[in-house]
Design a protein around this motif. Structure first.
Motif, PDB file in Angstrom:
ATOM      1  N   GLY A  10       0.699  -1.100   0.072  1.00 44.78           N
ATOM      2  CA  GLY A  10      -0.035   0.343   0.141  1.00 44.78           C
ATOM      3  C   GLY A  10       0.914   1.319   0.012  1.00 44.78           C
ATOM      4  N   TYR A  11       2.766   1.177  -0.202  1.00 49.95           N
ATOM      5  CA  TYR A  11       3.123   2.795   0.017  1.00 49.95           C
ATOM      6  C   TYR A  11       2.824   2.649  -1.626  1.00 49.95           C
ATOM      7  N   ARG A  12       2.531   4.132  -1.629  1.00 51.36           N
ATOM      8  CA  ARG A  12       2.964   5.270  -2.661  1.00 51.36           C
ATOM      9  C   ARG A  12       3.330   5.837  -2.638  1.00 51.36           C
ATOM     10  N   PRO A  13       4.702   6.238  -4.017  1.00 47.82           N
ATOM     11  CA  PRO A  13       5.514   7.372  -4.297  1.00 47.82           C
ATOM     12  C   PRO A  13       5.232   8.723  -3.684  1.00 47.82           C
ATOM     13  N   PHE A  14       6.517   9.008  -2.438  1.00 52.60           N
ATOM     14  CA  PHE A  14       6.333  10.323  -2.073  1.00 52.60           C
ATOM     15  C   PHE A  14       6.723  11.763  -2.732  1.00 52.60           C
ATOM     16  N   CYS A  15       5.362  12.476  -2.619  1.00 56.22           N
ATOM     17  CA  CYS A  15       5.629  14.304  -3.334  1.00 56.22           C
ATOM     18  C   CYS A  15       5.339  15.360  -2.057  1.00 56.22           C
ATOM     19  N   ALA A  16       6.179  16.049  -2.024  1.00 57.27           N
ATOM     20  CA  ALA A  16       7.003  16.836  -0.820  1.00 57.27           C
ATOM     21  C   ALA A  16       5.976  18.109  -1.597  1.00 57.27           C
ATOM     22  N   ASP A  17       4.690  17.941  -2.550  1.00 51.83           N
ATOM     23  CA  ASP A  17       3.806  19.294  -2.295  1.00 51.83           C
ATOM     24  C   ASP A  17       2.143  18.370  -2.224  1.00 51.83           C
ATOM     25  N   GLU A  18       2.374  17.089  -1.028  1.00 52.29           N
ATOM     26  CA  GLU A  18       1.069  16.629  -1.225  1.00 52.29           C
ATOM     27  C   GLU A  18       0.708  16.630   0.795  1.00 52.29           C
ATOM     28  N   SER A  19      -0.351  16.378   1.178  1.00 52.91           N
ATOM     29  CA  SER A  19      -0.060  16.866   2.799  1.00 52.91           C
ATOM     30  C   SER A  19      -1.026  15.184   2.928  1.00 52.91           C
ATOM     31  N   TYR A  20      -0.107  14.676   3.861  1.00 52.24           N
ATOM     32  CA  TYR A  20      -0.470  12.913   4.377  1.00 52.24           C
ATOM     33  C   TYR A  20      -0.683  13.172   5.920  1.00 52.24           C
ATOM     34  N   GLU A  21      -1.479  12.258   6.474  1.00 48.98           N
ATOM     35  CA  GLU A  21      -2.769  11.701   7.657  1.00 48.98           C
ATOM     36  C   GLU A  21      -1.584  10.673   8.534  1.00 48.98           C
ATOM     37  N   PRO A  22      -1.783  10.667   9.719  1.00 47.47           N
ATOM     38  CA  PRO A  22      -1.625   9.549  10.458  1.00 47.47           C
ATOM     39  C   PRO A  22      -1.647   8.084   9.533  1.00 47.47           C
ATOM     40  N   GLY A  23      -0.913   7.903   9.660  1.00 47.24           N
ATOM     41  CA  GLY A  23      -1.456   5.821   8.641  1.00 47.24           C
ATOM     42  C   GLY A  23      -0.479   5.776   7.550  1.00 47.24           C
ATOM     43  N   ASP A  24      -0.536   6.950   6.691  1.00 47.57           N
ATOM     44  CA  ASP A  24      -0.393   6.781   5.254  1.00 47.57           C
ATOM     45  C   ASP A  24       0.739   6.300   5.175  1.00 47.57           C
ATOM     46  N   LYS A  25       1.595   6.012   4.208  1.00 42.85           N
ATOM     47  CA  LYS A  25       2.450   4.789   3.649  1.00 42.85           C
ATOM     48  C   LYS A  25       3.442   5.435   2.205  1.00 42.85           C
ATOM     49  N   VAL A  26       4.639   6.200   1.971  1.00 40.99           N
ATOM     50  CA  VAL A  26       5.100   6.381   1.022  1.00 40.99           C
ATOM     51  C   VAL A  26       7.014   5.601   0.737  1.00 40.99           C
ATOM     52  N   TYR A  27       6.919   6.367  -0.210  1.00 42.53           N
ATOM     53  CA  TYR A  27       8.579   5.639  -0.801  1.00 42.53           C
ATOM     54  C   TYR A  27       8.580   7.183  -1.275  1.00 42.53           C
ATOM     55  N   PHE A  28      10.064   6.945  -1.727  1.00 41.71           N
ATOM     56  CA  PHE A  28      11.047   8.086  -2.008  1.00 41.71           C
ATOM     57  C   PHE A  28      12.621   6.894  -2.321  1.00 41.71           C
ATOM     58  N   VAL A  29      12.781   7.048  -4.012  1.00 41.94           N
ATOM     59  CA  VAL A  29      13.487   6.600  -4.590  1.00 41.94           C
ATOM     60  C   VAL A  29      14.724   7.008  -5.011  1.00 41.94           C
ATOM     61  N   ASN A  30      16.062   7.294  -4.641  1.00 41.79           N
ATOM     62  CA  ASN A  30      16.912   8.539  -4.535  1.00 41.79           C
ATOM     63  C   ASN A  30      17.676   7.812  -5.871  1.00 41.79           C
ATOM     64  N   ARG A  31      17.611   8.384  -7.511  1.00 45.36           N
ATOM     65  CA  ARG A  31      18.904   7.524  -8.358  1.00 45.36           C
ATOM     66  C   ARG A  31      18.370   6.204  -8.601  1.00 45.36           C
ATOM     67  N   GLY A  32      17.788   5.133  -8.151  1.00 41.63           N
ATOM     68  CA  GLY A  32      17.742   3.828  -8.625  1.00 41.63           C
ATOM     69  C   GLY A  32      18.714   3.117  -7.436  1.00 41.63           C
ATOM     70  N   LYS A  33      19.675   3.455  -6.831  1.00 45.21           N
ATOM     71  CA  LYS A  33      20.511   2.690  -5.419  1.00 45.21           C
ATOM     72  C   LYS A  33      20.326   3.396  -4.416  1.00 45.21           C
ATOM     73  N   ALA A  34      19.022   3.867  -4.194  1.00 45.27           N
ATOM     74  CA  ALA A  34      18.749   3.921  -2.195  1.00 45.27           C
ATOM     75  C   ALA A  34      17.243   4.850  -2.200  1.00 45.27           C
ATOM     76  N   LEU A  35      16.860   4.014  -1.328  1.00 44.14           N
ATOM     77  CA  LEU A  35      15.244   4.518  -1.160  1.00 44.14           C
ATOM     78  C   LEU A  35      15.653   4.793   0.261  1.00 44.14           C
ATOM     79  N   ILE A  36      13.915   5.148   0.752  1.00 44.82           N
ATOM     80  CA  ILE A  36      13.474   5.858   1.581  1.00 44.82           C
ATOM     81  C   ILE A  36      12.138   5.735   1.953  1.00 44.82           C
ATOM     82  N   ALA A  37      11.751   4.696   2.951  1.00 47.35           N
ATOM     83  CA  ALA A  37       9.991   4.743   3.721  1.00 47.35           C
ATOM     84  C   ALA A  37       9.739   5.309   4.110  1.00 47.35           C
ATOM     85  N   THR A  38       8.064   5.328   4.579  1.00 47.37           N
ATOM     86  CA  THR A  38       8.471   6.610   5.267  1.00 47.37           C
ATOM     87  C   THR A  38       6.244   5.714   5.889  1.00 47.37           C
ATOM     88  N   THR A  39       5.980   5.771   7.253  1.00 44.90           N
ATOM     89  CA  THR A  39       4.768   5.643   7.823  1.00 44.90           C
ATOM     90  C   THR A  39       5.310   6.161   8.586  1.00 44.90           C
TER      91      THR A  39
END
Length: 464
Positions: free
Chosen positions: A64-93
């Motif tokens: 259920g994670y979706r790509p992170f967008c800095a311009d969006e707002s998120y609610e508690p429990g939302d799950k996002v991820y960000f890929v840095n140049r195909g070789k690193a990743l950050i995931a957030t709940t």
């Protein structure tokens, strides 16, 4: 049962040692076995940092994670991820509390020691075709000779299209190897120091021995190898300048021991912490503090480059989180806690002389807290505070996590580092926590399934 003496009661009250989990909690064995089936698949699917990121994204999107967008707002429990140049990743709940109260950071690295192809790698000598390599990270070069290797990577062709390369992983595919001398002729080689048993410029990989059938061709064996690569991937020799090709052991993750208590595989440093961190992230629902799970690159060469932690990509991500919440990033950082999730060297009874037994970590005693790394006088180390150690230990004790503490060998025996100091540099309380490993940095590392399971439990507790 005989009544305890006063001395025994006092010793029980005042002394402490990490118990063997298999003896203390045997019911965990089956849970660890089951959990590690997914871990072995992660190891087989992700033998490079790019492959780890791709596989991790599949697991995240499935959960259920979706790509992170800095311009969006998120609610508690939302799950996002960000890929840095195909070789690193950050995931957030996202947590129920404001990020102003800090976030829980868990950072592991997904690069491992290996052999990279040089930019101009192909050559022919005495009717044999080879790849020239440049080793990456801290390897013991002699371990890579006469070992089956697989070819992984990406090539950007002249027209700008990218092609992924993978040869040597399927049963019907060829593998590659580096030759070594037979003992009958190795008299002079045997006189070399062990570190020079195979030298860097001797790590040449055999790729073929059959010639292209044309007497006018100067290097026919090399040409046939190029033709085969061109037929399969549409690449030419010039394309190697636009490529990242890694040669890694062509071995699958496997159970080790008659009791199947351990896992043997390439790349467990540090994909063992990457997988446990990723699973803890995925399994975390509605945490109080927002989670920031990092799978990063380049740790094995000092966390350099823009996909390593000695860059600002994680800081920029945290700035985006702070901006979304309209709070100063300084407060977010100052109130945050980070587990630098990395392995430590498990005590090896075969080589006891380099370990200080009272301050080593051991197989089957749980995840290992490493208060400081560095070399000798704690050089280049993050040294966690007493307050932070107490905080992390309290979290683990509350959730019944088996843990231990350890150093990386004797004080003057050597040393090493992790990503911890780079996160701490951002004014974040940071301590190392990971899995004890035997044969670290070799083509086939060993870990305990019980330790893997308790590391996952520790990360889950940290997010809870």
């Amino acid at each position: 049962m005989a009544r305890k003496t006063k001395g025994q009661e006092l010793a029980e009250k005042l002394t402490w040692s990490a118990p063997n989990i298999a003896k203390d909690a045997p019911k965990q064995i089956s849970k660890a076995q089951k959990f590690c089936e997914g871990y072995k698949k992660f190891l087989d699917e992700g033998k490079t940092e790019r492959e780890c990121v791709r596989y991790a994204v599949k697991l995240l999107e499935k959960s259920g994670y979706r790509p992170f967008c800095a311009d969006e707002s998120y609610e508690p429990g939302d799950k996002v991820y960000f890929v840095n140049r195909g070789k690193a990743l950050i995931a957030t709940t996202f947590g129920t509390e404001s990020v102003e109260k800090g976030v829980r950071i868990n950072g592991a690295h997904i690069d491992s020691p290996r052999l990279d192809l040089k930019p101009n790698p192909m050559y022919e000598k005495e009717d044999m075709a080879y790849f020239k390599t440049h080793y990456y990270g801290g390897i013991r070069k002699y371990q890579w000779g006469a070992t089956p290797l697989a070819m992984h990577g990406v090539v950007i062709r002249k027209d700008g299209t990218a092609v992924d390369i993978c040869i040597g992983e399927k049963p019907d595919e060829p593998v590659f190897c580096i030759t070594d001398l037979l003992p009958h002729l190795a008299g002079k080689q045997n006189e070399r120091p062990l570190a020079e048993g195979l030298k860097g410029e001797e790590l040449n990989i055999v790729i073929g021995s059959l010639p292209y059938q044309d007497e006018s061709v100067k290097e026919p064996v090399k040409l046939l190898a190029l033709q085969l690569l061109n037929e399969k991937y549409g690449i030419t020799e010039a394309d190697f300048y636009r490529a990242e090709i890694e040669m890694v052991p062509a071995v699958k993750a496997a159970d080790v021991g008659l009791d199947r208590s351990m896992i043997g595989a390439y790349g467990q440093d540090d994909r063992i912490c990457a997988y446990t961190a990723l699973m803890a992230e995925i399994d975390t629902q509605m945490p109080p503090l927002t989670t920031v799970t990092i799978l990063t690159d380049k740790e094995e060469i000092g966390s350099e480059g823009n996909t390593g932690l000695n860059s600002d990509y994680v800081l920029h991500y945290l700035e985006d989180l702070a901006d979304q919440a309209c709070v100063p990033v300084r407060k977010v950082l100052r109130n945050s806690t980070c587990l630098s999730s990395d392995v430590n060297a498990a005590y090896d009874p075969t080589f006891p002389e380099v370990y200080e037994s009272r301050n080593s970590c051991y197989i089957n005693r749980g995840c290992v807290l490493t208060k400081y790394t560095g070399a000798r006088g704690k050089s280049a180390s993050n040294d966690a505070s007493a307050e932070l150690m107490a905080k992390v230990i309290r979290i683990m004790d509350a959730e019944g996590v088996y843990w231990q503490a350890g150093e990386l060998g004797k004080v003057d025996a050597g040393g090493g580092g992790t990503i911890a100091k780079y996160v701490a540099h951002m004014d974040v309380d940071t301590v190392d926590l990971g899995v004890p490993i035997l044969s670290m940095h070799s083509p086939f590392e060993l870990s305990s399934k019980l330790d893997v399971w308790n590391t996952y439990k520790a990360f889950k507790a940290f997010y809870k």
